[in-house]
Design an enzyme around this catalytic site. Structure first.
Site, mmCIF file in Angstrom:
data_model
loop_
_atom_site.group_PDB
_atom_site.id
_atom_site.type_symbol
_atom_site.label_atom_id
_atom_site.label_comp_id
_atom_site.label_asym_id
_atom_site.label_seq_id
_atom_site.Cartn_x
_atom_site.Cartn_y
_atom_site.Cartn_z
ATOM 1 N N ASP A 1 -4.512 -2.638 4.870
ATOM 2 C CA ASP A 1 -4.991 -2.107 6.058
ATOM 3 C C ASP A 1 -6.547 -2.124 6.006
ATOM 4 O O ASP A 1 -7.195 -2.004 7.175
ATOM 5 C CB ASP A 1 -4.494 -0.597 6.430
ATOM 6 C CG ASP A 1 -4.803 0.409 5.256
ATOM 7 O OD1 ASP A 1 -5.407 -0.139 4.537
ATOM 8 O OD2 ASP A 1 -4.323 1.571 5.422
ATOM 9 N N ASP B 1 0.941 -1.186 0.026
ATOM 10 C CA ASP B 1 0.043 0.145 0.171
ATOM 11 C C ASP B 1 0.831 1.046 -0.026
ATOM 12 O O ASP B 1 2.037 1.034 0.367
ATOM 13 C CB ASP B 1 -0.833 -0.078 1.462
ATOM 14 C CG ASP B 1 -2.120 -0.785 1.276
ATOM 15 O OD1 ASP B 1 -2.473 -1.076 0.173
ATOM 16 O OD2 ASP B 1 -2.916 -0.796 2.329
ATOM 17 N N ASP C 1 -9.235 -5.295 1.922
ATOM 18 C CA ASP C 1 -7.778 -5.838 1.532
ATOM 19 C C ASP C 1 -7.782 -7.344 2.197
ATOM 20 O O ASP C 1 -6.903 -8.231 1.774
ATOM 21 C CB ASP C 1 -6.554 -5.328 2.063
ATOM 22 C CG ASP C 1 -6.362 -4.069 1.543
ATOM 23 O OD1 ASP C 1 -6.657 -3.662 0.593
ATOM 24 O OD2 ASP C 1 -6.015 -2.939 2.259
#
Length: 1143
Positions: A794, A473, A798
């Protein structure tokens, strides 16, 4: 039970709700009432609440709590609630006691054989047959036996038993400490899990276990509900209840339609407040746990009940916890794609069933089986040769007749041969392997804690060493996640820094303050710094914090606005999610009309704007052409500076006709743009260096983000993910999908294979894109080796990608409970550099195991050949059973401790990853193993056949039964152990390095074990006497033994000189499972697609592999055939039919 509760409604006369009947402890509800209430759903539950309590406020009054202020934070009151309604804690399954672990360790087949042999040997030694003196039995008991030594015949049997006890205790202790460590780890995960409640009108984060009935809890996107409750007020709340109901559709919750919230379910969208009505064993999850027997019933019962529950607790995490030492608060079920019938199989699997066996485990299992088979053959041949030799010599050459009174004497010989055979087997089978793996992993996990890696699944730590790709990310991992507004576009002006409040029209300023203060989560705040001179504290969503900070920079305050319009007066909230990429809030205006405030990704929200405020705060038309201009002149330059752009807009509705709020596209349209702001999230200073290390270590880093492509590209360049002049791809989600899908919209692996090798940045990506990319890379068969992928995430969405990845990293600070749940490792500091540390530790585990293997296999080869040849030539193994067991202890337990606890060094990051297909034992290691074996065998055979002449002592060969220990064989034993000790130092290096002492003092455990073993060896030789078949040695003899031992180090240098490339004849060993097996296995795992046929196929394949696993490990004979015929075959055929039909 729902029906019963329903029918009981009639017995409650209506007036009861006014006159509150005090129950236990002065509360207006009993535990049973609340339990039955929580079993109802939807309209039924609402009816029950209205009849029994009037409304939710009535329920709060009965529970003596305030819907807005929460409970008073009064310890006595909280304690009273715990006593009456229970604690939010599910008692864990009892851990295995030490004695149970000892019993399990005793089940080892080789140990059982040894025990039997030792007991038979003991029995025979106490039995003195009358015919022993007669010459008829031959010279079997002849030799230098005096009375005392004849009586000492029992010692060997007793010594074997003693060493078996040692091995068992060591194994049991290791298991026990492993279990203890798991529980510690688990309880740490649980202590870190906190939930937001309101007490005394203040928002507090309390540990999940501290929640009590009557607490008012704040529920938000990404939460895993820790208790049952009734919704008081909700905004666009959607819950995933699949962990309890098996239904994958999200359930919309609202105070007036379906207010029941259940523990163990996930909040997928929205926010709200609930009053807690059931905790711990009384919550819905708790009740199921009690049924599953988490309270400590036997596994079998639990398995049966698990089947009846059929998927009710279909939870990979629950299983993980059950095996990893289930600790309190096991209330975190998570859906897995398989149905309930998988449940009992998976419980039996030692590892988390989430993935296939880890890369290392696969290789080790294969290797251990091969070595075991070889050992079995050798030991069988040894026994056969010894027995034949004895029989031929006694009854053919000497021509004796088997006399009844001689039977015990002959049997004693056969038992001795049998013990030698079993000892060969014990030494050949590397029981130390699992021990080395466990110690190495447990040691690494403990140390990784210090490096901010909280490992949830042990094998993840080793898989990480093989990682070839990391999909990371951007926000919070590569960047600091401390966001600030640095540029803005307000009233037709682009400000490169914060404008002075006087430069803005009051109308624009006022609208902006209201739009930001109201249209953000009320839990997001900016608090004064903890220390003087520090930065203000950002609490809640970081993007919203940046916007609130912007208000403060404009010398205004958001708090008064929020006090004027409290959260429960918000008319409608469309919360942020990954599809909308925006958030909108509706408030009622004093004139009866409505005003909608909206904020979101600028290119998405600007498309919905038809007006914009000019410098005087008046509306001006905003056409598509104006929008394109704005994108070019304002948004793209901001994005190219690495800024995230957010558009803030509003819309007024007249009081005449209220719009249809469910028609979101209609409502959030025709907006007026107030401002566009550029938010900076600086790259963490340490990230570029960490990414350079990854690239040097052969790991490709890819950034997958929901941000604008220009922002993503700018940040990727700052981090070093993309370098100027490199051939790489930066794609948006839409373009990525266009490239990988065919005309029918299906994903094709060949198309994906053309995209992913060059892809470095995937921007504006949805969670599905992330999952597709990860799955595509893992399934790809292009390139020399298959990819091992790590993913960071997070958000709740996901989850699928984290589960699919070989290693999933969840963010400890910004991560939602759902993400943590699906992950293997939690990054407690959300920092990318911690991932690099995990790679280092993973590679270290792999190397530690290889070091141990190199050492162990050398000992194995030598000990087996010595025992085998010695037995065949001299009818007796030069190394006695007890001595072999001591060697086994050194090389198994102690060596695994010494070599598995080597700390990692930066040099580990200078080589490429091993990948899935690389063998465990490389050519260099094979060269070392065979080279050292040659040296050791030469020395031992020289000592065996000419040692007595060299040392001028009596020969120990052909000694009769029960004869005293000879100096000759003691020297052989001692030399053998000395060579192992010095070879252990050689084994510290496996890549052909010359300096084997490099960093030896950084591992105190290694030094302690080598010196300790040396000390014990002196005691055994000098004072071991008959039990260890040792005779004390002189100083000169000791020095010779040491000299030969040190020779190992010199010989190691000689071996290092021989170039491995010249030794083409050497084979590697311990390959990973072949490509074909692996791709099937991969197919069988973790696909989240909903396509029914595909799911059926997957279930069939999973059952097939599970079946195979169980066949290998457990069943043989009729059970095995039964399993194939009744369980596996029908599944496969069923799956194949479904699949072909689907095709």
């Amino acid at each position: 039970m729902g029906d019963m509760a329903n029918s009981s409604i009639e017995f409650h006369p209506k007036p009861q709700q006014q006159q509150e009947v005090p129950h236990v402890g002065g509360f207006g509800c009993t535990l049973a009432e609340l339990r039955s209430l929580m079993e109802l759903r939807g309209a039924e539950a609402l009816q029950k609440i209205q009849e029994a309590y009037g409304d939710v406020s009535g329920l709060c009054r009965r529970l003596k709590t305030s819907p807005t202020e929460g409970l008073a934070d009064n310890t006595n009151d909280l304690e009273k609630r715990r006593q009456i309604y229970g604690q939010n804690f599910i008692p864990p399954k009892q851990p295995k006691t030490f004695l149970q672990l000892v019993w399990e360790a005793l089940q080892d087949v080789t140990l059982i054989i040894l025990e039997v042999a030792a007991i038979v040997s003991l029995g025979l030694s106490f039995y003195a047959p009358p015919g022993e003196e007669s010459e008829a039995c031959g010279n079997v008991s002849g030799g230098a036996e005096d009375e005392g030594e004849a009586e000492a015949g029992w010692i060997e049997g007793a010594a074997i038993l003693l060493s078996v006890i040692c091995v068992v205790l060591v194994t049991a202790f290791n298991d026990w400490s492993k279990e203890k460590q798991f529980r510690g780890l688990q309880s740490r995960i649980e202590q870190e899990q906190k939930f937001t409640v309101i007490r005394n009108g203040q928002l507090l984060q309390v540990p999940v276990a501290a929640l009590v009935v009557g607490d008012i809890a704040q529920v938000k996107y990404g939460d895993l509900l820790p208790a049952d409750g009734v919704l008081i007020q909700g905004n666009d709340l959607k819950i995933d209840e699949s962990s309890l109901t098996g239904e994958s559709d999200h359930v919309r919750k609202s105070a007036d339609k379906d207010p029941m919230l259940l523990s163990g379910t996930h909040v997928m969208e929205g926010s709200g407040r609930m009053v807690v009505t059931a905790v711990g064993v009384n919550s819905q999850t708790g009740i199921i746990f009690t049924l599953l027997g988490a309270g400590g019933e036997e596994e079998e019962k639990k398995d049966k009940k698990g089947k009846q529950q059929d998927g009710a607790m279909d939870s990979s995490q629950t299983r993980a916890k059950k095996q990893d030492g289930a600790v309190a608060m096991e209330m975190q079920p998570l859906k897995s794609a398989e149905g309930g019938e998988m449940e009992e199989r998976e419980k039996k699997k030692a590892n988390v069933p989430k993935k296939e066996k880890s890369v290392l485990q696969g290789k080790l299992t294969k290797l251990a089986v091969q070595i075991g088979k070889a050992g079995l053959v050798m030991s069988a041949i040894t026994v056969i040769i010894l027995v034949l030799y004895f029989v031929i010599e006694t009854f053919v050459v000497d021509g004796r007749v088997w006399l009844a009174e001689c039977t015990p004497v002959y049997v004693q010989y056969f038992v001795k041969f049998f013990i030698i055979g079993v000892t060969v087997l014990v030494v050949a089978v590397p029981e130390g392997l699992p021990l080395a793996v466990t110690i190495s992993l447990a040691y690494s996990v403990k140390k990784m804690m210090k490096d901010n890696n909280l490992v949830r699944h042990l094998d993840a730590c080793e898989t990480m060493g093989n990682a070839t790709a990391i999909c990371s990310d951007k926000t919070g991992t590569l960047t600091t996640n401390r966001m600030t507004v640095v540029q803005s576009y307000l009233g037709d002006t682009h400000y490169k820094e914060i404008p002075a409040p006087s430069a803005l029209t009051p109308k624009i300023l006022d609208l902006l303050v209201h739009a930001i203060s109201i249209n953000s989560a009320y839990t997001t705040k900016i608090l004064p710094p903890e220390k003087e001179g520090a930065l203000p504290r950002q609490v809640g969503n970081k993007t919203e914090c940046a916007l609130l900070g912007f208000i403060l920079d404009l010398k205004r305050d958001f708090q008064p606005v929020r006090e004027q319009i409290p959260e429960d007066q918000l008319y409608k909230v469309y919360t942020f999610n990954s599809v909308r990429k925006s958030m909108s809030t509706v408030i009622r205006m004093p004139d009866g009309g409505f005003r909608l405030f909206s904020k979101g990704a600028s290119e998405i929200l600007l498309k919905k704007c038809t007006n914009i405020l000019n410098s005087n705060g008046e509306l001006r038309g905003f056409r598509p052409r104006d929008r394109d201009d704005m994108v070019k002149k304002i948004i793209e330059p901001m994005a190219c500076d690495g800024l995230r752009t957010i558009c803030i807009a509003y819309r007024d509705f007249s009081a005449i006709q209220e719009p249809d709020w469910d028609n979101e596209n209609e409502v959030v349209g025709d907006l007026t743009c107030i401002a566009v702001v550029g938010i900076e999230d600086p790259v963490r200073p340490e990230v570029p260096e960490a990414i350079r290390k990854c690239q040097r270590a052969g790991i490709t880093v890819r950034m997958v983000t929901g941000d604008n492509i220009n922002t993503a590209r700018a940040i990727a360049a700052k981090c070093g993910i993309i370098q100027p002049g490199e051939d790489f791809l930066c794609l948006e989600g839409k373009e990525f999908n266009r490239r990988i899908r065919n005309e029918k919209g299906e994903i094709e692996q060949e198309r994906l294979d053309k995209v992913w090798p060059k892809l470095r940045v995937l921007a504006r990506s949805s969670p599905t894109d992330k999952h597709t990319l990860v799955k595509g890379i893992i399934d790809s068969t292009t390139g020399e080796q298959r990819q091992v992928v790590a993913v960071t995430g997070d958000g709740t969405n996901d989850g699928p990608a984290l589960k699919k990845a070989d290693v999933g990293f969840a963010m400890g600070i910004a991560g939602t409970d759902v993400a943590k749940e699906a992950s293997d490792i939690i990054l407690t500091d959300d920092n990318f550099t911690s991932i690099v540390k995990a790679v280092m530790w993973g590679r270290n585990v792999y190397d530690s195991i290889s070091k141990f293997l190199q050492f162990q296999l050398t000992v194995n080869v030598v000990a087996v050949i010595v025992a085998f040849t010695g037995a065949c030539i001299t009818q007796d193994s030069p190394l006695k059973a007890v001595q072999m067991l001591w060697v086994n202890l050194i090389m198994d337990t102690f060596a695994s401790l010494a070599l598995a606890t080597e700390p990692p060094t930066e040099s580990l990051l200078l080589r490429k990853p091993y990948g899935r297909d690389k063998p465990l034992i490389s050519r260099t290691m094979m060269k070392n193993i065979l080279g050292h074996a040659v040296y050791q065998l030469t020395i031992i055979f020289t000592l065996l056949f000419v040692g007595e002449l060299f040392f001028d002592i009596d020969s120990g060969r052909n000694a009769p039964l029960h004869s005293p220990p000879s100096e000759h064989y003691t020297i052989i034993f001692n030399t053998f152990v000395m060579m192992q000790l010095f070879n252990e130092i050689n084994a510290r290096k496996i890549h052909g390095e010359r300096n084997v002492f490099d960093g030896i003092f950084s591992n105190p455990i290694f030094c302690t074990i080598v010196l300790g073993t040396f000390g014990i060896q002196i005691v055994i030789v000098q004072f071991g006497g008959k039990p260890f078949s040792c005779s004390p040695l002189s100083t000169e003899q000791w020095l010779w033994c040491l000299f030969v031992g040190v020779g190992e180090l010199v010989w190691g240098q000689v071996i290092a000189t021989i170039p491995t490339s010249q030794l083409k004849c050497l084979k590697e060993a311990g390959h990973g499972p072949g490509k074909d097996e692996m791709t099937d296995e991969e197919l069988a795992e973790g696909e989240e697609e909903i396509d029914h046929a595909e799911r059926e196929l997957r279930r069939g394949q999973i059952l097939w592999f599970r079946g195979l696993n169980r066949i290998q490990t457990q069943a043989t004979g009729p059970r095995f055939l039964d399993l194939v015929n009744h369980k596996i075959a029908p599944r496969i055929s069923e799956a194949c039919t479904t699949f072909s039909v689907a095709k």
